[in-house]
Motif scaffolding. Sequence first.
Motif, short mmCIF file in Angstrom:
data_model
loop_
_atom_site.label_atom_id
_atom_site.label_comp_id
_atom_site.label_asym_id
_atom_site.label_seq_id
_atom_site.Cartn_x
_atom_site.Cartn_y
_atom_site.Cartn_z
N PRO A 1 0.99 -1.48 0.09
CA PRO A 1 0.05 -0.14 0.11
C PRO A 1 0.96 1.55 0.09
CG PRO A 1 0.02 -0.85 2.54
CD PRO A 1 1.18 -1.60 1.17
N LYS A 2 2.09 0.81 0.84
CA LYS A 2 2.81 2.38 0.44
C LYS A 2 4.53 1.94 0.38
CE LYS A 2 3.63 1.97 5.63
NZ LYS A 2 3.21 2.44 6.59
N THR A 3 5.09 3.09 0.28
CA THR A 3 6.99 2.91 -0.21
C THR A 3 7.19 1.93 1.06
OG1 THR A 3 6.86 5.01 -1.51
CG2 THR A 3 8.50 4.07 -0.24
N GLU A 4 8.47 1.19 0.79
CA GLU A 4 9.15 0.22 2.41
C GLU A 4 10.22 0.24 2.48
OE1 GLU A 4 8.28 -3.60 5.20
OE2 GLU A 4 6.58 -2.84 3.82
N LEU A 5 10.99 0.84 3.34
CA LEU A 5 12.82 0.56 2.97
C LEU A 5 13.46 -0.11 4.10
CD1 LEU A 5 13.45 4.52 3.37
CD2 LEU A 5 12.89 2.76 0.94
N ILE A 6 13.63 -1.81 3.77
CA ILE A 6 14.37 -2.58 4.58
C ILE A 6 15.77 -2.43 4.23
CG2 ILE A 6 14.46 -5.22 5.17
CD1 ILE A 6 11.82 -3.57 2.69
N ASP A 7 16.51 -1.88 5.26
CA ASP A 7 17.58 -2.05 5.44
C ASP A 7 18.66 -2.79 5.30
OD1 ASP A 7 17.06 0.30 5.73
OD2 ASP A 7 17.68 0.94 7.90
N ASP A 8 18.03 -4.14 6.03
CA ASP A 8 19.13 -5.59 6.25
C ASP A 8 17.29 -6.51 6.27
OD1 ASP A 8 20.19 -7.69 7.01
OD2 ASP A 8 20.86 -7.41 8.85
N VAL A 9 17.31 -7.42 5.00
CA VAL A 9 16.39 -8.19 4.19
C VAL A 9 16.46 -9.23 6.14
CG1 VAL A 9 15.88 -7.48 2.37
CG2 VAL A 9 18.03 -9.72 3.39
N THR A 10 17.68 -9.59 6.16
CA THR A 10 18.07 -10.70 7.38
C THR A 10 17.12 -10.67 8.92
OG1 THR A 10 20.39 -10.36 8.00
CG2 THR A 10 20.26 -11.52 6.03
N GLY A 11 16.94 -9.27 8.98
CA GLY A 11 15.99 -8.66 10.16
C GLY A 11 14.92 -8.52 10.09
N ASP A 12 14.36 -9.59 8.89
CA ASP A 12 12.98 -9.41 8.42
C ASP A 12 12.51 -10.51 7.73
OD1 ASP A 12 10.26 -8.82 7.86
OD2 ASP A 12 10.38 -6.66 7.29
N SER A 13 11.82 -11.36 8.80
CA SER A 13 11.09 -13.10 8.34
C SER A 13 10.41 -12.45 7.15
CB SER A 13 10.39 -13.31 9.88
OG SER A 13 9.10 -12.65 9.55
N ARG A 14 9.96 -11.39 6.72
CA ARG A 14 9.01 -11.49 5.10
C ARG A 14 10.17 -11.75 4.09
NH1 ARG A 14 6.63 -5.39 5.71
NH2 ARG A 14 8.79 -5.35 5.92
N TRP A 15 10.99 -11.56 4.34
CA TRP A 15 12.05 -11.55 3.39
C TRP A 15 13.24 -12.28 3.51
CZ3 TRP A 15 9.60 -8.11 0.25
CH2 TRP A 15 8.69 -7.48 1.52
N HIS A 16 12.18 -13.56 4.07
CA HIS A 16 13.52 -15.19 3.80
C HIS A 16 13.36 -15.87 2.44
CE1 HIS A 16 14.56 -18.92 5.49
NE2 HIS A 16 14.34 -19.69 4.30
N ASP A 17 13.04 -15.30 1.24
CA ASP A 17 12.89 -15.65 0.52
C ASP A 17 13.88 -15.45 -0.85
OD1 ASP A 17 11.04 -17.73 0.67
OD2 ASP A 17 9.65 -17.09 -0.84
N VAL A 18 14.36 -13.86 -0.31
CA VAL A 18 15.36 -13.41 -0.80
C VAL A 18 16.38 -12.44 0.11
CG1 VAL A 18 13.55 -11.84 -1.28
CG2 VAL A 18 14.53 -10.76 0.37
N ILE A 19 16.75 -13.83 1.16
CA ILE A 19 18.11 -13.83 1.40
C ILE A 19 19.37 -14.57 0.68
CG2 ILE A 19 19.57 -14.65 3.68
CD1 ILE A 19 17.47 -14.36 5.28
N GLY A 20 20.26 -13.96 0.32
CA GLY A 20 21.71 -14.28 -0.69
C GLY A 20 21.48 -13.88 -2.00
N LEU A 21 20.20 -13.28 -1.99
CA LEU A 21 19.21 -12.50 -3.28
C LEU A 21 19.96 -10.66 -3.71
CD1 LEU A 21 18.29 -12.57 -6.67
CD2 LEU A 21 16.01 -12.45 -5.15
N CYS A 22 19.78 -10.62 -1.77
CA CYS A 22 19.81 -9.00 -1.55
C CYS A 22 20.20 -9.04 -0.42
CB CYS A 22 18.80 -7.80 -2.07
SG CYS A 22 17.29 -8.05 -1.55
N GLY A 23 20.99 -7.68 0.36
CA GLY A 23 20.87 -7.70 1.27
C GLY A 23 20.02 -6.45 2.06
N ALA A 24 19.65 -5.72 0.76
CA ALA A 24 18.37 -4.75 1.56
C ALA A 24 17.10 -4.06 0.30
CB ALA A 24 19.11 -3.45 2.49
#
Length: 317
Positions: A181-204
């Motif tokens: 619904p809005k802009t979102e910034l994630i500095d570290d994908v390893t610290g957010d369970s939503r982004w488990h699938d992108v760990i190793g693909l990107c860091g932020a």
Amino acid sequence: MAGFRLKRFISKDAALRALIAALDPHTTITDTAGGLIVGDAPPLGATAPDSVGQTRVPVQVGAQTVGYVIGGAHPAIIAQVVALAAAHAGETLELADQLLDVYREINLLYTLADTLAAAREPVALARVLVAQVRRVIPVDHVLIVLAPDVPSDSDDSVILPPEEAAFPLPKTLVRWVLAAPKTELIDDVTGDSRWHDVIGLCGALAFTPLKAQGRAVGAILLLHDSHYAYRAADLKLLTAIGAQAAPALDTALMIERTAHESAEREARLQAQIQALRIEIDTARQREKVEAITESAYFRSIRDQRDRLRGLLDDPDG
């Protein structure tokens, strides 16, 4: 005020040096390492906490100690004056940075408006967006994810520009950014369970939705190979870019769809015209044959043919 240098600050402010001299011409000011900034060199050991016969007052800029006022008649007052002057300078510098950010944002939006107006095709428009985002945010990958025409569980989304289309985006990430619904910034994908699938693909990562006329057109997705500390200005700029890009992208996609549908209609019409021409040509040929067979000359030939056949069939007749 990280990186603040008291010596450089005082050396550039003649009014502050004059005020210090007026308050106490015998004041000594040093940096945190004991380097002399104002006055005479302090006695040996004067910068140490247990210096004898000397009053040492720290100069505090925020939570940071940037130097000391040593000895003299009014060390505490002078330390406070220097600290206040430094804080004021810091506020002025911060305000200047904010104004610069505003100027950059306005300049970006004007430039973006001009370039988007010239980009009529979705691919060209996507390349414009990528270039503008890279101007304001250091990033490794910028992708434009287009929403599928018919939402489904499968990933039917288109990735622009074409040179990024092979980027291995997980389906869960695609669905998430398209529904955001809005802009979102994630500095570290390893610290957010939503982004488990992108760990190793990107860091932020960061993304902003592209919405036009109340519906999702797509999203702008930023990927950093390693962790990245986003700023508040990044959030503002990415949101502003998305808000301005969405209607332009929607228009470009509509033009492309209309052109595609027109080409399909034209192809169908051409096929129908060709079929009609064949029918007309066949009918004309039939009419010509009928006109020939019904002529008196053709009837006389046909009668002669029938008589000859009769003679051949019955030679005694």
